[in-house]
Design an enzyme around this catalytic site. Sequence first.
Site, mmCIF file in Angstrom:
data_model
loop_
_atom_site.group_PDB
_atom_site.id
_atom_site.type_symbol
_atom_site.label_atom_id
_atom_site.label_comp_id
_atom_site.label_asym_id
_atom_site.label_seq_id
_atom_site.Cartn_x
_atom_site.Cartn_y
_atom_site.Cartn_z
ATOM 1 C CE LYS A 14 35.546 51.065 53.877
ATOM 2 N NZ LYS A 14 36.627 52.127 53.831
ATOM 3 N NE ARG A 40 32.042 55.781 56.449
ATOM 4 C CZ ARG A 40 32.216 55.349 55.242
ATOM 5 N NH1 ARG A 40 31.822 54.186 54.735
ATOM 6 N NH2 ARG A 40 33.305 55.634 54.604
ATOM 7 N NE ARG A 96 39.181 55.737 44.743
ATOM 8 C CZ ARG A 96 38.389 55.450 46.196
ATOM 9 N NH1 ARG A 96 38.385 54.115 46.172
ATOM 10 N NH2 ARG A 96 38.013 56.345 46.897
ATOM 11 N NE ARG A 109 34.564 57.520 45.957
ATOM 12 C CZ ARG A 109 34.471 56.535 46.986
ATOM 13 N NH1 ARG A 109 34.654 55.464 46.831
ATOM 14 N NH2 ARG A 109 34.548 57.298 48.230
ATOM 15 N NE ARG A 164 36.542 60.210 51.238
ATOM 16 C CZ ARG A 164 36.886 59.345 50.318
ATOM 17 N NH1 ARG A 164 37.550 60.309 49.477
ATOM 18 N NH2 ARG A 164 37.109 57.897 50.109
HETATM 19 P P1 AP5 Z 1 39.542 50.601 47.953
HETATM 20 O O1 AP5 Z 1 39.369 49.181 47.787
HETATM 21 O O2 AP5 Z 1 38.307 51.576 47.005
HETATM 22 O O3 AP5 Z 1 39.275 51.083 49.291
HETATM 23 P P2 AP5 Z 1 38.120 51.349 50.161
HETATM 24 O O4 AP5 Z 1 38.524 51.175 51.546
HETATM 25 O O5 AP5 Z 1 36.778 50.786 49.669
HETATM 26 O O6 AP5 Z 1 38.010 53.026 49.830
HETATM 27 P P3 AP5 Z 1 36.824 54.172 49.760
HETATM 28 O O7 AP5 Z 1 37.530 55.387 49.265
HETATM 29 O O8 AP5 Z 1 35.735 53.514 48.898
HETATM 30 O O9 AP5 Z 1 36.092 54.089 51.229
HETATM 31 P P4 AP5 Z 1 35.373 55.109 51.849
HETATM 32 O O10 AP5 Z 1 35.044 54.364 52.921
HETATM 33 O O11 AP5 Z 1 35.793 56.554 51.931
HETATM 34 O O12 AP5 Z 1 34.118 55.208 50.743
HETATM 35 P P5 AP5 Z 1 32.647 54.666 50.855
HETATM 36 O O13 AP5 Z 1 32.215 54.729 49.440
HETATM 37 O O14 AP5 Z 1 32.423 53.792 51.640
HETATM 38 O O15 AP5 Z 1 40.926 51.004 47.584
HETATM 39 C C1 AP5 Z 1 41.422 52.481 47.494
HETATM 40 C C2 AP5 Z 1 42.613 52.577 46.372
HETATM 41 O O16 AP5 Z 1 43.648 51.575 47.006
HETATM 42 C C3 AP5 Z 1 42.237 51.933 45.074
HETATM 43 O O17 AP5 Z 1 42.774 52.569 44.076
HETATM 44 C C4 AP5 Z 1 42.762 50.571 45.201
HETATM 45 O O18 AP5 Z 1 43.239 49.936 43.922
HETATM 46 C C5 AP5 Z 1 43.960 50.732 45.998
HETATM 47 N N1 AP5 Z 1 44.490 49.485 46.829
HETATM 48 C C6 AP5 Z 1 43.646 48.527 47.442
HETATM 49 N N2 AP5 Z 1 44.365 47.731 48.214
HETATM 50 C C7 AP5 Z 1 45.703 47.931 48.004
HETATM 51 C C8 AP5 Z 1 46.870 47.576 48.249
HETATM 52 N N3 AP5 Z 1 47.057 46.639 49.253
HETATM 53 N N4 AP5 Z 1 48.023 48.270 48.040
HETATM 54 C C9 AP5 Z 1 48.066 49.315 47.247
HETATM 55 N N5 AP5 Z 1 46.807 50.002 46.750
HETATM 56 C C10 AP5 Z 1 45.653 49.276 47.231
HETATM 57 O O19 AP5 Z 1 32.228 56.188 51.402
HETATM 58 C C11 AP5 Z 1 31.764 57.270 50.932
HETATM 59 C C12 AP5 Z 1 31.213 58.434 51.758
HETATM 60 O O20 AP5 Z 1 29.818 58.041 51.740
HETATM 61 C C13 AP5 Z 1 31.622 58.811 53.178
HETATM 62 O O21 AP5 Z 1 32.599 59.655 53.102
HETATM 63 C C14 AP5 Z 1 30.317 59.201 53.750
HETATM 64 O O22 AP5 Z 1 30.043 60.382 53.350
HETATM 65 C C15 AP5 Z 1 29.240 58.156 52.752
HETATM 66 N N6 AP5 Z 1 28.944 56.996 53.670
HETATM 67 C C16 AP5 Z 1 29.198 55.707 53.159
HETATM 68 N N7 AP5 Z 1 28.841 54.771 54.176
HETATM 69 C C17 AP5 Z 1 28.293 55.613 55.121
HETATM 70 C C18 AP5 Z 1 27.834 55.300 56.480
HETATM 71 N N8 AP5 Z 1 27.722 53.843 56.907
HETATM 72 N N9 AP5 Z 1 27.467 56.114 57.094
HETATM 73 C C19 AP5 Z 1 27.549 57.451 57.014
HETATM 74 N N10 AP5 Z 1 28.079 57.675 55.825
HETATM 75 C C20 AP5 Z 1 28.229 56.875 54.914
#
Ligand code: AP5
Length: 191
Positions: A14, A90, A129, A135, A146
């Site tokens: 994402k 979410r 990562r 993180r 997660r």
């Molecule tokens: P990346 O692009 O970072 O993926 P991502 O989907 O953004 O992953 P996140 O870990 O940031 O998502 P998340 O949903 O857990 O975290 P968030 O911060 O939203 O890519 C991941 C890795 O893969 C990178 O190293 C990248 O280089 C690699 N990659 C990308 N594409 C690739 C490809 N095609 N091939 C190979 N490698 C690739 O949320 C964190 C926490 O915050 C949640 O757990 C929750 O506690 C809270 N939170 C956030 N939003 C909410 C909400 N709306 N409601 C409730 N709690 C929330």
Amino acid sequence: MLNIVIFGPPGSGKGTQSENLIKKYKLEHISTGDLLRHEIQTNTQLGVLAKQHMDKGELVPDEVIIGMIDRFIDKNVEKVKGVIFDGFPRTVAQAKALKDLLNDYKTDVSVMLNLEVPDDELLVRLIERGKTSGRSDDNEETIKKRIEVYNSQTRPVIDFYQKDGKLANIKGVGAIDAIFADICAAVDAVK
Ligand code: AP5
């Protein structure tokens, strides 16, 4: 307006694809995860609460997140061409709230991009990562939690957008540029 929800499990790409979307379509971007991490870094009351949930791989309560999005929309929506919502909604409650909040400004989600990546690939990506990200939720135990939370609480959001006619499924495995080409095709279809 062009309002894009970029959706998918943890590690599905994402954040990576949001950067490409921002460059190409010049849209405002909001990542609820980034906002919460900022609150934690600056040690606010919200940050203290969020950390308790994030460190366990759980979702932060809906009312906290919806309040953040409400403030963001009020501040930005009339000034921008469109918004990329990254990591939000979410839960189905968040998806319904977003629809209502945007409706106040006579707009709606244009498309929901659902990045599909198998769980074993997510685990590999996030453990890798975690070696450099700093993180606290990028460790094997929390990553597994997660993914479990995604499957039980977040996946139902896909049905919400399917019923609303906004769902675009995107294969999220393979070269980043090839995935982005599929994303652009889905976005251009609704522009
Ligand atoms: P990346 O692009 O970072 O993926 P991502 O989907 O953004 O992953 P996140 O870990 O940031 O998502 P998340 O949903 O857990 O975290 P968030 O911060 O939203 O890519 C991941 C890795 O893969 C990178 O190293 C990248 O280089 C690699 N990659 C990308 N594409 C690739 C490809 N095609 N091939 C190979 N490698 C690739 O949320 C964190 C926490 O915050 C949640 O757990 C929750 O506690 C809270 N939170 C956030 N939003 C909410 C909400 N709306 N409601 C409730 N709690 C929330």
